[in-house]
Enzyme design. Sequence first.
Site, PDB file in Angstrom:
ATOM      1  N   ALA A  67       0.845  -1.193   0.000  1.00 31.55           N
ATOM      2  CA  ALA A  67       0.000   0.000   0.000  1.00 31.55           C
ATOM      3  C   ALA A  67       0.878   1.240   0.000  1.00 31.55           C
ATOM      4  CB  ALA A  67      -0.913  -0.007   1.213  1.00 31.55           C
ATOM      5  N   GLY A 110      -0.834  -4.780   0.685  1.00 33.22           N
ATOM      6  CA  GLY A 110      -2.039  -4.626  -0.124  1.00 33.22           C
ATOM      7  C   GLY A 110      -1.913  -5.276  -1.484  1.00 33.22           C
ATOM      8  N   GLU A 113      -2.821  -8.787  -0.890  1.00 30.54           N
ATOM      9  CA  GLU A 113      -4.270  -8.892  -0.718  1.00 30.54           C
ATOM     10  C   GLU A 113      -4.976  -8.833  -2.065  1.00 30.54           C
ATOM     11  OE1 GLU A 113      -5.545  -7.203   3.548  1.00 30.54           O
ATOM     12  OE2 GLU A 113      -4.438  -5.742   2.361  1.00 30.54           O
ATOM     13  N   GLU A 133       3.036  -5.836   7.279  1.00 32.61           N
ATOM     14  CA  GLU A 133       2.326  -4.818   8.065  1.00 32.61           C
ATOM     15  C   GLU A 133       2.748  -4.800   9.530  1.00 32.61           C
ATOM     16  OE1 GLU A 133      -0.540  -5.460   4.595  1.00 32.61           O
ATOM     17  OE2 GLU A 133       0.986  -6.575   5.697  1.00 32.61           O
TER      18      GLU A 133
END
Length: 259
Positions: A67, A110, A113, A133
Amino acid sequence: MSKTYEYIEVSKQDQLGLIALNRPKVLNAINRPMVSEILDAMESFETDIGVRAIVLSGKGRAFAAGADIDEMANDNAIDFELRNQFKDWDRLAMIKKPIIGAVQGFALGGGFELALCCDLLYSADDAEFGFPEVNLGVMPGAGGTQRLTKLAGKTKAMEWLFTGKRISAREALHHGIVNQLISKELLMEETMKAAEQIANQAPISIRLIKEAILKAVDTPLNEGMEFERKNFYLLFSTDDQKEGMQAFIEKRKPHFKGK
């Protein structure tokens, strides 16, 4: 598709809708506008009867290396709640057409994901996956803990998420995260071949198979079996079922129209 996007590249090839993450200078770091663009493109392909499968990839050296931390660094819990931070991710999970992902370089945070949102995932043999993370004092929030656990099991999910370690492509294959390892030079060629094979199948059959498999992930066996049988019966109301069986009897290739 005539619409232009800032963060992704979108095109069509025969019966395939193609989406490529296109922020190569930052290794396709995922920000909120990019997710909105991905959703917009996927929903457009979802309603396009000429598109039977969607291919998701990344431009440059990575699929997506996480991200966009700069975007989130100063956010707080109320910001996320009021923005409904993951609403677009939830809608991505509602796409009924098959999504085939191609991962090269990194799929982290991300990006991992997003890769886990794909129905089939092909990986370059030197790609790396992971959820770093925890090293930032946070955790996945767009389904990472849930989808990884369902694929790889509780023990490996705990290990990878607690440590933030990188997962090699070979280990990802071993734990069922990816379908196949391919040399990075041939990754897109082989992914496109697989997508084209799926696109040539009966579209309604593919859609109902996807529905039934996703149902199996979240329901007891008996409930899933009942759902499967209703979808099986439903397919016998389609023209494609008649065409497929008649083509088998006549020893020819079927021509499916999605009706």
